[in-house]
Write a protein that holds these residues in place. Sequence first.
Motif, PDB file in Angstrom:
ATOM      1  N   VAL A 134       0.858  -1.183   0.000  1.00 36.90           N
ATOM      2  CA  VAL A 134       0.000   0.000   0.000  1.00 36.90           C
ATOM      3  C   VAL A 134       0.898   1.239   0.000  1.00 36.90           C
ATOM      4  N   VAL A 135       0.531   2.217  -0.841  1.00 30.64           N
ATOM      5  CA  VAL A 135       1.275   3.498  -0.884  1.00 30.64           C
ATOM      6  C   VAL A 135       0.267   4.637  -0.701  1.00 30.64           C
ATOM      7  N   THR A 136       0.537   5.546   0.258  1.00 30.08           N
ATOM      8  CA  THR A 136      -0.287   6.739   0.490  1.00 30.08           C
ATOM      9  C   THR A 136       0.577   7.961   0.218  1.00 30.08           C
ATOM     10  N   ILE A 137       0.095   8.874  -0.688  1.00 30.64           N
ATOM     11  CA  ILE A 137       0.926  10.001  -1.108  1.00 30.64           C
ATOM     12  C   ILE A 137       0.025  11.230  -1.309  1.00 30.64           C
ATOM     13  N   MET A 138       0.620  12.358  -1.010  1.00 27.01           N
ATOM     14  CA  MET A 138      -0.112  13.614  -1.194  1.00 27.01           C
ATOM     15  C   MET A 138       0.014  14.052  -2.648  1.00 27.01           C
ATOM     16  N   GLU A 139      -1.060  14.677  -3.136  1.00 26.53           N
ATOM     17  CA  GLU A 139      -1.041  15.057  -4.541  1.00 26.53           C
ATOM     18  C   GLU A 139       0.062  16.052  -4.812  1.00 26.53           C
ATOM     19  N   LYS A 140       0.411  16.096  -6.057  1.00 27.13           N
ATOM     20  CA  LYS A 140       1.473  16.925  -6.582  1.00 27.13           C
ATOM     21  C   LYS A 140       2.855  16.433  -6.181  1.00 27.13           C
ATOM     22  N   LYS A 141       2.914  15.293  -5.575  1.00 27.70           N
ATOM     23  CA  LYS A 141       4.196  14.663  -5.335  1.00 27.70           C
ATOM     24  C   LYS A 141       4.495  13.698  -6.464  1.00 27.70           C
ATOM     25  N   SER A 142       5.706  13.196  -6.525  1.00 28.68           N
ATOM     26  CA  SER A 142       6.086  12.199  -7.523  1.00 28.68           C
ATOM     27  C   SER A 142       6.174  10.830  -6.858  1.00 28.68           C
ATOM     28  N   LEU A 143       5.665   9.846  -7.572  1.00 31.72           N
ATOM     29  CA  LEU A 143       5.631   8.481  -7.044  1.00 31.72           C
ATOM     30  C   LEU A 143       6.475   7.574  -7.916  1.00 31.72           C
ATOM     31  N   VAL A 181      -4.086   8.704  -3.084  1.00 26.26           N
ATOM     32  CA  VAL A 181      -3.601  10.103  -3.195  1.00 26.26           C
ATOM     33  C   VAL A 181      -4.591  10.990  -2.445  1.00 26.26           C
ATOM     34  N   TYR A 182      -4.079  11.859  -1.557  1.00 23.73           N
ATOM     35  CA  TYR A 182      -4.952  12.751  -0.795  1.00 23.73           C
ATOM     36  C   TYR A 182      -4.466  14.179  -1.017  1.00 23.73           C
ATOM     37  N   LYS A 183      -5.384  15.083  -0.839  1.00 23.78           N
ATOM     38  CA  LYS A 183      -5.096  16.491  -1.102  1.00 23.78           C
ATOM     39  C   LYS A 183      -4.388  17.118   0.072  1.00 23.78           C
ATOM     40  N   HIS A 184      -3.718  18.202  -0.261  1.00 23.01           N
ATOM     41  CA  HIS A 184      -2.983  18.910   0.768  1.00 23.01           C
ATOM     42  C   HIS A 184      -3.959  19.496   1.756  1.00 23.01           C
ATOM     43  N   GLY A 185      -3.712  19.266   2.985  1.00 24.68           N
ATOM     44  CA  GLY A 185      -4.580  19.776   4.032  1.00 24.68           C
ATOM     45  C   GLY A 185      -5.548  18.740   4.540  1.00 24.68           C
ATOM     46  N   ASP A 186      -5.780  17.695   3.753  1.00 26.84           N
ATOM     47  CA  ASP A 186      -6.680  16.639   4.233  1.00 26.84           C
ATOM     48  C   ASP A 186      -5.934  15.702   5.173  1.00 26.84           C
ATOM     49  N   ASP A 187      -6.747  15.027   5.965  1.00 28.38           N
ATOM     50  CA  ASP A 187      -6.138  14.011   6.828  1.00 28.38           C
ATOM     51  C   ASP A 187      -5.593  12.853   5.992  1.00 28.38           C
ATOM     52  N   VAL A 188      -4.513  12.378   6.492  1.00 25.77           N
ATOM     53  CA  VAL A 188      -3.941  11.219   5.789  1.00 25.77           C
ATOM     54  C   VAL A 188      -4.919  10.039   5.920  1.00 25.77           C
ATOM     55  N   PRO A 189      -5.370   9.484   4.820  1.00 26.57           N
ATOM     56  CA  PRO A 189      -6.347   8.386   4.915  1.00 26.57           C
ATOM     57  C   PRO A 189      -5.726   7.138   5.578  1.00 26.57           C
ATOM     58  N   GLU A 190      -6.627   6.408   6.252  1.00 29.62           N
ATOM     59  CA  GLU A 190      -6.213   5.121   6.879  1.00 29.62           C
ATOM     60  C   GLU A 190      -5.836   4.150   5.785  1.00 29.62           C
ATOM     61  N   PRO A 191      -4.669   3.572   5.890  1.00 27.69           N
ATOM     62  CA  PRO A 191      -4.337   2.544   4.885  1.00 27.69           C
ATOM     63  C   PRO A 191      -5.186   1.300   5.104  1.00 27.69           C
ATOM     64  N   PRO A 227       6.841   8.397   0.485  1.00 30.45           N
ATOM     65  CA  PRO A 227       6.708   9.532   1.399  1.00 30.45           C
ATOM     66  C   PRO A 227       6.049   9.168   2.702  1.00 30.45           C
ATOM     67  N   THR A 228       5.103   8.314   2.667  1.00 35.62           N
ATOM     68  CA  THR A 228       4.383   7.978   3.903  1.00 35.62           C
ATOM     69  C   THR A 228       4.338   6.471   4.054  1.00 35.62           C
ATOM     70  N   PRO A 229       5.334   5.904   4.692  1.00 32.64           N
ATOM     71  CA  PRO A 229       5.285   4.436   4.854  1.00 32.64           C
ATOM     72  C   PRO A 229       4.131   4.017   5.738  1.00 32.64           C
ATOM     73  N   ALA A 230       3.585   2.904   5.413  1.00 30.11           N
ATOM     74  CA  ALA A 230       2.456   2.344   6.177  1.00 30.11           C
ATOM     75  C   ALA A 230       2.583   0.817   6.185  1.00 30.11           C
ATOM     76  N   PRO A 231       1.900   0.199   7.135  1.00 32.71           N
ATOM     77  CA  PRO A 231       1.946  -1.284   7.153  1.00 32.71           C
ATOM     78  C   PRO A 231       1.452  -1.841   5.842  1.00 32.71           C
ATOM     79  N   PRO A 232       2.264  -2.612   5.180  1.00 31.58           N
ATOM     80  CA  PRO A 232       1.863  -3.082   3.849  1.00 31.58           C
ATOM     81  C   PRO A 232       0.807  -4.155   3.949  1.00 31.58           C
ATOM     82  N   PRO A 233      -0.136  -4.122   3.048  1.00 30.66           N
ATOM     83  CA  PRO A 233      -1.108  -5.228   2.984  1.00 30.66           C
ATOM     84  C   PRO A 233      -0.486  -6.423   2.315  1.00 30.66           C
ATOM     85  N   ALA A 234      -1.277  -7.467   2.275  1.00 31.64           N
ATOM     86  CA  ALA A 234      -0.788  -8.696   1.623  1.00 31.64           C
ATOM     87  C   ALA A 234      -0.574  -8.452   0.156  1.00 31.64           C
ATOM     88  N   ARG A 235       0.505  -9.065  -0.344  1.00 31.11           N
ATOM     89  CA  ARG A 235       0.795  -8.920  -1.754  1.00 31.11           C
ATOM     90  C   ARG A 235      -0.109  -9.804  -2.590  1.00 31.11           C
TER      91      ARG A 235
END
Length: 1409
Positions: A1199-1208, A1281-1291, A1326-1334
Amino acid sequence: MPTTAIPFYQQKQKHVHHHSTKKVVQTHSSRKSSSKSVRKEQAEASTAMAEPAYTVPAFKERNADDVPEYQRVAAHCGKGLAELQKELTRIKVATHTTVTSLAITREVQEMMSIKKKISVSADKAPEFLVELRAHTLWEKMPVKLFCTVGGNPAPIVKWYKGDKPVDPLSAPGKYKMESKYGVHSLIISRCTMSDTAQYSAVATNTHGKATTKATVTVKRPAGVGDLALLPGSVPITPTHPSKLDVTLLDAFGVTFGTEGGSCKLVANMVVVPDLPNLPPDVMWFRDETLLAPSKWAEMSVGGGAASLTFPHLNKDDEGLYTVRIWCKDGTVEHRAYLFVKDGAPSVAGAPGAPMDVKASDANKDYVMVTWKPPNITTEGAIKGYFVDRRKVGSTDWVQCNDSPVNICKYPVSGLSVGHSYHFRVRAVNSAGISIPSRRSSGVSALHSAAGEVEGVPSAPGKVVATRNTKSSVFVQWDAPKHPNNLVGYYIDACMQGAKTWVPCNHRPYKHTRFVVHGLVQGETYAFRVQAVNTYGLSDESQESDPLFVDAALTAPSAPHGITMLSCDGSSMTLAWKRPKNAGGTKIKAYYVDKREASTLRWREIKTAPSKERVLKVENLTAGVAYEFKIQAGNLAGVGVPSEPSKPFLCEAWTMAEPGPAYDIKFSEVRDHSMIVQWKAPVYTGQGPVTGYVLEKAKKGSKDFVAVTEEAINHRFFKVKGLEAGAAYVFRVRAVNEHGTGKASDVSDSVVAKALAGTKEIVCGVDEETGDIFLSFEACEIAESSKFAWSKSYKEIADSGRVTISSGGKHSKLTFTNPEAADLGIYSVAVTDTDGVSASHKITEEDLKKMLELSYNIRHPIVPLKITLSYEVLEKGHVRFWLQCLKMSPAVSYRFIFNKKEVVNGEGIKISHDVATGVIQMMVEHFTRDNEGSYTVQITDGKAKNQSSLVLVGDVFKAALKEADFQRKEFVRKQGPHFSEYLSFYVDDDCTVMLTCKLANVKKETTFHWFKDDEEIVLDVAPNVMSGSCTLPIPMFSRKDQGVYKATLSDDRGKDTSAFDISGSVFDDIINAISHIAGSSASELVLQCTPEGIRLQCYMKYFTEEMKSHWFHKDVKIASSEKMRIGGTAEMAWMQICEPTDKEKGHYTIEIQDATMSHSRTFDLSGQAYADAYAEFQRLKAAAFAEKNRGRVVGGLPDVVTIMEKKSLSLTCTVWGDPTPEVTWFKNEQEVVSDAHNKIAFEGGKYASLNINTVTVEDSGKYSINVRNKYGGEFVEITVSVYKHGDDVPEPKLGQTTKPGVPPKSPAPAARVKSPTPTPPPSVKSPTPAPPPARVKSPTPTPPPSVKSPSPAPPPARVKSPSPAPPPSRVKSPTPTPPPSVKSPSPAPPRSAKSPTPPRFTKSPSPARK
């Protein structure tokens, strides 16, 4: 010539045992008239019946005027045989007619006189005043049976033959019946053999009936017979049973049986001609009464034998039995007595059963039952009898009388009319009730006569006992003065010195003379008699004079074996052999007659009778041949003369060799040896005799062989190696310097068989006096017998070296002062016996032992069974003790320790026990001060002894150590303790169990387990109150070695038990496991893997410490790269890597325990090998494909969580051979590389997807498909992808890798990992999170029954790295290459199980608690 005296009872016995086939030749000096002959026969019969007293005849007196023998022979032979036979028949017919006429006249007169006394007016049941009597007559002679019967009204008499009425009309002229004045007669004319039967007359009137019976026996003269026709054959001369020639060979003798047992009387015979379908006629009699076959007496004839069988003996069966067999010469008879003693009583001391139970049908109201009382000797007096009845066909017995009846008859009433009954009787005394008598068989007419005298008979008169045979005595007595309807007598015997009387018969005997059998020869007996009637037993008669049991005195038989020992021209020296039968007493003299061989007249030698069996006959004429005959005389008279000797020529002997030896006799006859003795020749030749040659031969053979190679230098020899039961003869030749002389006469034959009960000489030492003696007990002895002791077979003359004492059957030779001169062979012979003798050789070694024993007896010591010893007891007490063989109450003793006497005191207790012979001293406090020597001195009368024990050094230290141990053990056992220390056993599941047993525990007692001093805590605490505790050790292996301890403690103390599991203990446990596991081992199972072919053996438990071996074609296999050997906890396996044809063949696994080995075998050849090899190749190919397919090695997060306008940047490492193709997808739509989504694949290893300036629209599910020709892998990544200013969504966690099917993707294989390269540093998450199953690409699914060959834990999930400051790019974590390559496994065969890890992989052991 002298006459031979025969005792009267032998004459009588001879008459009783008359054999009808023997020929009687009577000589008459002159003819007498027939009337004188008749009177002479009557006089002889009267003389025989009178039974005169026995007198001992005197020796013969010689008379010179005796008629010469040849004249007597001429007189005997002068009469023709036909004339003699005719005269004999005429005499018998005349005698029979006269005697019959006189008897009829006398009985009629008696009957008429009785008839006058009978009251005509009195009503009375029938009673026979004169009963029928038996008759024996020749064939074709008439016979008249008559009887006199009384009764009112006059009885009607019917005649019966057997059980059938006599019908005069059946054979006109055959039978004639008459009845005059109460005398009834049946006349049978011209009797034939078929008229032999039992005839009875039955008298009946309104008051009852009576029966009398008699036997008629018809004999046939020799040479006379009838013609008959065989059934179903042509008229030829037949063979009738009475024409058979019958010869008795071996018949039954006096027989002894027991009530309730079985018995068989057999008479063996030769029948000529022997026709299977025509056996001879056989009749059996008991006490002259003809027997008929019944359930109690079974008769059979055939196969050369006639038999009478008693399946269930009863005292009613006792009596004199006669078997009479019809033959062409008349009859052949044999008789002997059968004795039946009482069976085991139902209660000890109870009387025997009554006998002869009979029932008479008196009238409609009752039946009179009578019986005979049993004989009593040691039992108590009979108080009465109980009578039982039962209906015929029923099994239920009903007692008829409530109280015992004291006479031997009882009227039974209350019977049902028209029913038949059986009756039985039981006797009663103070001890109990006897067993029942034999039941009555039917009802016979019997009624008590009017005026019957009541009461028991008076005692019989004087009893006289005389000798009969070696085991029987002839007893006679006077009848009682008041018989009172006597039914018989009981005879008792008592051995001298005993107080117990033994019954001689168990059934009343009717006559006043009886032969008592079964006595012991050489013993002395007294006899008494009791009379019996229906009221009981009379008083005992006076005892007879004591009688020594031995054969009756008779004149001796003839000497034999007359031989000439020497001749000088005018005299001859004769010798002869003693008579075979000495007549029961010593032979007093021999009488010798001579005659010239050319004449017939014998002349007595004018010398005194010879007492020896050697006689020198003088006054002979040279050149004349003489014959001799000899007679022997004893107290009973002079016996018959011997056969004339062969002619001896009176001619002087001049040969140089010696003459014949003589008087060969035998002693110590045993089954395989005997002693042969002889006397030296009278004529020694021209030099002294230097030796003898003894020769033997079997009886009937003339082939004599010498028993020794060299001459024997003495006149006795022990012949060995004989065949048991064989008969031998011997002869002897004397030898001198000139050669071997004339052979002696051949000896009498002797059978190599020991006498029954033969005993040997016993050599011993008198326990009281210390005298050395030889003792002998004879198995038989006569009243005149003497014990003749010899040394080296020379009679011992009176000397001071020995003393001889004899008494009864015992004789004892005692040495006065034994020394070397007393060494040698001692023998003893008992005279007047059948060769009772024995010998014993005293050797120097035997004499030495007996002298030593004699000294010990004369100088007594207290014999010790056990010398002074010690033992350590409980509490550490030490017991010093010894045991004497015997000890008197007057014994005295003392204990000495280090030369000082020890007495009873504190800590020391001294005691003894006379019964056991034990003397002991108890030391309660055994310390170092007790080291030293201990001695016990014993005095018992004149006997003394002492015994010592030295307790020093190592012996004392061992005793002290043991005492300390026992003392501590006693203290230990006062508190809780182990009654059994730790031990092990292995249960059926191969779990090792350490166990111990506890004692003296309570609830507060604590128990703990330890291993190597570390406590083991179990899930369930040990229960000490159960008395035992157990520690299980599952899956035992080498890691479980160590020292185990168990502790037990409470407020009273503590105890510990240790158990070291190592070394031999460890080996024992492994052996026990191997035994159970080996026994449970399955057959070998084949399992294929990608590496090769594997053989597996399942069992309850396996560990590599077990002694297991694999074999290929009986060659042991060692583990190698080619042959790998391993196992798990539940199986052992052996894998063949890359198999070839060389690996074909039989494979065996062998598991060894301590006592045996367990083996299992598999044949890897033929079709089994072909199938296994094909499966191996398939699995190998599948594994290769799995190894080389395309796959993602690592680097991608789940799982990857990233804020918009960043590069992935999604970067990963891929691997495959050949290099795989890489395709990216978003929401299952292929991503095309452009300015926004840039796709790169560098070096065939690194694949990446870079998204510049991500927007919300870039959120979704991305996936990468890596594939080559062997397969591929499909991996998914979720991007949010979440917008700037929003809460980081739960992975969204918990997503697992799931198979996906990308477009045009081939079937994926299992995932293959490869080394992960270092990703570019600019790409970070940018935002590491516990990875889900592959999510992986789909792979081939194996069948349900197929398992992977080497199970391994699943790979760990790849998570994103730890959080870090957000860089411009997201970097995926570094992937880790997998440790191994996996491939799916094909479905194994039905018998295969899941494969096991490699050999180096061990099954983990559970943690010990």
